[in-house]
Write a protein that holds these residues in place. Structure first.
Motif: not given
Length: 340
Positions: A58-68, A11-27
């Motif tokens: 943040i909620v829709p972004v995390v939801h979308q990251a999990l879904e993708q 989860i990244e929210s340091s400035c003006d971009d809300t971002s969520a990402a999923l990694l499986c190991n390092d991919k």
């Protein structure tokens, strides 16, 4: 450590971009970013508006990251989040969300330094990207930061030089504002620079000791130059915009490359990696490739999607920390001025 797959939500929210990402190991499985267009009309990020938008996104972004990624939250191994540096209100949104979700799922919480994440984004496992060899020099250039860092291993880093006032990205944006360009101005200056003469106008490079940077004097010099020229010709900027942009970019790249060459000479390290939003700039990428051929450097340039603020870089640091079982207590606090 178990050989089973490790799933990290970043989860990244340091400035003006809300971002969520999923990694499986390092991919990377997913990397979702919601930007905030509202700041363009103000010519810069408005902290209060940014934190409100993070709360909405943040909620829709995390939801979308999990879904993708086709991953359920119950499969997560840990949650990594940006602790700092950044805007305090923005950081608090991501920190609070990450804590709550990790606590609810009873999984480890991992705090991440945003600046380290820009550097370690190079270690996301992608077939087309070669990973830097230790030790290497990292130049992190963005709207809020300008640093040269010696990287000995994943978590042993030493700042060799940094800006004493404004960051390089701010120099681009403020120069763009003087020229009547929109925000952010960096991409437009870069585009126009490719159409102009980089030696049409000469701007003075600031003299700063060691490997530190300064951009406030350059911004002022550009402002005074435009004011002086438009007094005699009100259409000066419109008539010469490409040449002005090319000359500004040429000067900024010269400042960055001069310091980088000094860092290589000082350390003897010829492995160079760049990161941060300004590393998407075509002029800087070309200058690095030219230096690679001329000076025998090995340069590492990230994919465009990993240059700006994104959660994939937070997740890869989370993965590396997870392997070391370097977890955070739930009383960890966001820190606006967190150092490497």
């Amino acid at each position: 450590m178990t050989k089973e797959n490790i799933y990290i939500l970043g989860i990244e929210s340091s400035c003006d971009d809300t971002s969520a990402a999923l990694l499986c190991n390092d991919k990377i499985l997913s990397n979702v970013v919601a930007d905030q267009k509202i700041h363009a009309e103000y010519g810069g990020v408005v902290p209060e508006l940014a934190s409100r938008a993070h709360q909405q996104n943040i909620v829709p972004v995390v939801h979308q990251a999990l879904e993708q990624a086709n991953i359920s939250k119950d499969q997560l191994s840990a949650i990594a989040f940006t602790r700092g540096p950044g805007l305090m209100g923005s950081l608090l949104v991501g920190t609070s969300f990450a804590k709550s979700l990790a606590y609810g799922l009873d999984i480890p919480l991992i705090d991440v330094n945003h600046m380290q994440a820009h550097i370690l984004a190079h270690f996301i496992n992608e077939d087309s990207h070669e990973k830097p060899s230790f030790p290497f020099l990292a130049m992190t250039i963005s709207g809020g930061h300008t640093q040269i860092v010696r990287v000995n291993n994943y978590f042993e880093m030493e700042v060799l030089g940094e800006t004493i006032d404004d960051a390089v990205g701010e120099a681009y944006d403020k120069s763009g504002k003087v020229l009547g360009l929109g925000y952010p101005a960096g991409p437009e200056i870069d585009r126009r620079a490719q159409l102009g003469n980089p030696k049409a106008y000469k701007f003075t490079k600031p003299k700063v000791d060691g490997l530190n940077f300064s951009f406030s004097g350059l911004k002022t010099g550009i402002l005074y130059f435009v004011q002086r020229e438009t007094k005699t010709n009100p259409d000066f900027v419109n008539e010469n915009l490409n040449d002005i942009c090319a000359s500004i970019q040429y000067t900024i790249i010269g400042i960055l490359m001069d310091k980088l060459k000094s860092a290589v000479k000082q350390t003897g390290i010829k492995h160079i990696a760049i990161g941060g939003g300004v590393s998407a700039n075509s002029g800087i990428r070309k200058a690095l490739k030219d230096a690679e051929r001329k000076h025998g450097w090995t340069t590492y340039i990230p994919k465009f999607e990993y240059t700006t603020d994104n959660a994939a870089m937070i997740a890869i640091v989370g993965y590396l920390k997870y392997l070391n079982e370097d977890f955070s207590d739930f009383d960890v606090m966001a820190t606006a001025r967190l150092k490497i």
